[in-house]
Scaffold this active site. Structure first.
Site, PDB file in Angstrom:
ATOM      1  N   TYR A  80      29.776  29.787  97.558  1.00 22.30           N
ATOM      2  CA  TYR A  80      29.290  28.656  96.771  1.00 22.30           C
ATOM      3  C   TYR A  80      28.645  27.602  97.666  1.00 22.30           C
ATOM      4  O   TYR A  80      28.004  26.679  97.158  1.00 22.30           O
ATOM      5  CB  TYR A  80      30.446  28.046  95.975  1.00 22.30           C
ATOM      6  CG  TYR A  80      31.099  29.045  95.050  1.00 22.30           C
ATOM      7  CD1 TYR A  80      30.537  29.359  93.814  1.00 22.30           C
ATOM      8  CD2 TYR A  80      32.265  29.721  95.426  1.00 22.30           C
ATOM      9  CE1 TYR A  80      31.113  30.295  92.979  1.00 22.30           C
ATOM     10  CE2 TYR A  80      32.848  30.659  94.589  1.00 22.30           C
ATOM     11  CZ  TYR A  80      32.274  30.946  93.374  1.00 22.30           C
ATOM     12  OH  TYR A  80      32.846  31.888  92.551  1.00 22.30           O
ATOM     13  N   LYS A  85      39.802  44.268  96.665  1.00 22.45           N
ATOM     14  CA  LYS A  85      39.970  42.997  95.953  1.00 22.45           C
ATOM     15  C   LYS A  85      41.456  42.756  95.737  1.00 22.45           C
ATOM     16  O   LYS A  85      42.131  43.521  95.050  1.00 22.45           O
ATOM     17  CB  LYS A  85      39.236  43.033  94.617  1.00 22.45           C
ATOM     18  CG  LYS A  85      39.349  41.732  93.824  1.00 22.45           C
ATOM     19  CD  LYS A  85      38.566  41.830  92.527  1.00 22.45           C
ATOM     20  CE  LYS A  85      38.675  40.549  91.706  1.00 22.45           C
ATOM     21  NZ  LYS A  85      37.916  40.640  90.433  1.00 22.45           N
ATOM     22  N   ARG A 118      46.961  40.055  86.791  1.00 23.77           N
ATOM     23  CA  ARG A 118      46.125  41.206  87.122  1.00 23.77           C
ATOM     24  C   ARG A 118      46.665  42.006  88.306  1.00 23.77           C
ATOM     25  O   ARG A 118      45.944  42.784  88.920  1.00 23.77           O
ATOM     26  CB  ARG A 118      44.698  40.739  87.396  1.00 23.77           C
ATOM     27  CG  ARG A 118      44.060  40.100  86.167  1.00 23.77           C
ATOM     28  CD  ARG A 118      42.704  39.511  86.439  1.00 23.77           C
ATOM     29  NE  ARG A 118      42.207  38.875  85.210  1.00 23.77           N
ATOM     30  CZ  ARG A 118      41.451  37.780  85.182  1.00 23.77           C
ATOM     31  NH1 ARG A 118      41.103  37.184  86.314  1.00 23.77           N
ATOM     32  NH2 ARG A 118      41.042  37.266  84.047  1.00 23.77           N
ATOM     33  N   LYS A 162      37.466  40.805  99.158  1.00 28.37           N
ATOM     34  CA  LYS A 162      37.626  39.560  98.418  1.00 28.37           C
ATOM     35  C   LYS A 162      39.114  39.261  98.279  1.00 28.37           C
ATOM     36  O   LYS A 162      39.866  40.154  97.882  1.00 28.37           O
ATOM     37  CB  LYS A 162      36.986  39.713  97.033  1.00 28.37           C
ATOM     38  CG  LYS A 162      37.069  38.477  96.154  1.00 28.37           C
ATOM     39  CD  LYS A 162      36.449  38.751  94.784  1.00 28.37           C
ATOM     40  CE  LYS A 162      36.553  37.508  93.907  1.00 28.37           C
ATOM     41  NZ  LYS A 162      36.058  37.763  92.536  1.00 28.37           N
ATOM     42  N   CYS A 184      40.541  42.493  82.360  1.00 29.49           N
ATOM     43  CA  CYS A 184      39.307  43.132  82.836  1.00 29.49           C
ATOM     44  C   CYS A 184      39.077  44.486  82.173  1.00 29.49           C
ATOM     45  O   CYS A 184      38.873  45.501  82.864  1.00 29.49           O
ATOM     46  CB  CYS A 184      39.354  43.279  84.354  1.00 29.49           C
ATOM     47  SG  CYS A 184      39.589  41.707  85.212  1.00 29.49           S
ATOM     48  N   CYS A 197      36.446  40.179  82.076  1.00 30.67           N
ATOM     49  CA  CYS A 197      37.391  39.080  81.865  1.00 30.67           C
ATOM     50  C   CYS A 197      36.721  37.851  81.261  1.00 30.67           C
ATOM     51  O   CYS A 197      37.362  37.086  80.526  1.00 30.67           O
ATOM     52  CB  CYS A 197      38.113  38.737  83.163  1.00 30.67           C
ATOM     53  SG  CYS A 197      37.032  38.281  84.531  1.00 30.67           S
TER      54      CYS A 197
END
Length: 330
Positions: A320, A202, A224, A255, A136, A128
């Site tokens: 993160y 996911k 998606r 995820k 993707c 992507c």
């Protein structure tokens, strides 16, 4: 008589009153080694550019990414997860820049391996960020993804990563058969030592929004949901898990993280492979926004959210907040 005046035979609070008692009896612990730090890579030198929707996260040129890796190593972080962010003019319909031996992820991998040989390098395997349409993989004439052709390109991408020295290939496109295709290609080329971390579960989540800003990967049309999982489904995750294990993956992932901790627990109970989870961009940015508004204590809320993932059964966490969390744990 009131309860307070009675001698209590059973009092859970007795085991909570002293800090040393709480520390000794804590069932789950976070350590910096639990964390994987995502890094967004861009071409150039001396670049550390802001991502507006993810305050505190940046896009890095490779020299800047090396400084980030040095900080990660110094704080005891186990691994980095690499994403390439390329200019619009370098994108095409099939994402061919992703398997260029001089691509961003490939060059960064060689530099990181040379400078920090003990740091685990994971490369996200998807298209992507590299396609001009933002989906993707390869699209057919109807605008739907052509999985067979996409798998062939995924093999090219994985081989390019392995040749650059990546330790772990992490396919994230939810392409049926992706683990088999990658495993066969890696083994045939003599890269049997390279692991596969499958984004096995996911979901088509609203929490990916800031990532699409960071990676410049928003689809140009549609969405998606035709290949990522429906957020309402749970049993479907077991099928995805079983298929990827049968195909030969080494680790599995859920995820996003926080809205799907029930799935983290489910996978932990159903398989013996390492289970990872990804605290995605939207989860990161929510906590940032609330803390900046004065509604949450950032340190406490971040560490509590990460501990919840560990308690649910995650063996490692992509976040993160990896650098901040590692520092706070010191």
């Amino acid at each position: 008589m009131s309860r307070n005046s009675l001698s209590l035979r059973h009092s859970p609070r007795r085991l909570r009153r002293h800090p040393a008692m709480r520390a000794m009896l804590r069932e789950n612990q976070l350590t910096p080694a639990d964390f994987i730090l995502p890094i967004f890579l861009v071409e150039g030198e001396g670049i550390r550019s802001d991502i507006v929707s993810m305050p505190g996260v940046f896009r890095h040129s490779i020299d800047s990414a090396l400084k980030l890796c040095r900080e990660a190593v110094s704080r005891g972080i186990s691994a980095v997860l690499l994403f390439g962010v390329i200019a619009e003019g370098c994108k095409d319909a099939c994402g061919s820049a992703s398997w260029d031996s001089e691509g961003l992820v490939q060059k960064a991998t060689r530099a990181i391996r040379a400078a920090y040989p003990d740091l685990l390098v994971i490369a996200d395997a998807c298209f992507c960020e590299y396609t001009d349409h933002g989906h993707c993989g390869i699209l057919n004439a109807e605008g739907d993804r052509d999985d067979n052709t996409t798998l062939e390109n995924l093999q090219r991408q994985a081989l390019s990563y392995a040749e650059a020295g990546v330790h772990v290939v992490a396919p994230s496109g939810m392409v049926d058969g992706m683990v088999t295709a990658i495993r066969e290609a890696l083994d045939a080329a003599g890269h049997s030592e390279v692991s596969i971390l499958s984004y096995a579960v996911k979901y088509a989540s609203a929490y990916y929004g800031p990532f699409r800003d960071a990676a410049d990967s928003a689809p140009q049309f549609g969405d998606r949901r035709a290949y990522q999982m429906d957020p309402g489904n749970r049993r479907e995750a077991f099928r995805e898990l079983d298929l990827d294990i049968a195909e030969g993956c080494d680790m599995v992932m859920v995820k996003p993280a926080m809205p799907y901790l029930d799935l983290v627990r489910d996978l932990r109970e159903r398989c013996d492979l390492p289970v990872l989870t990804y605290q995605v961009s939207g989860e990161y940015s929510m906590l940032q926004a609330a803390a900046r508004a004065g509604w949450l204590d950032l340190q406490r809320s971040v560490l509590e959210s990460l501990l919840g993932m560990k308690r649910a059964g995650a063996d490692a966490i992509i976040t993160y907040y990896a650098l901040d969390a590692a520092e706070w744990l010191e």
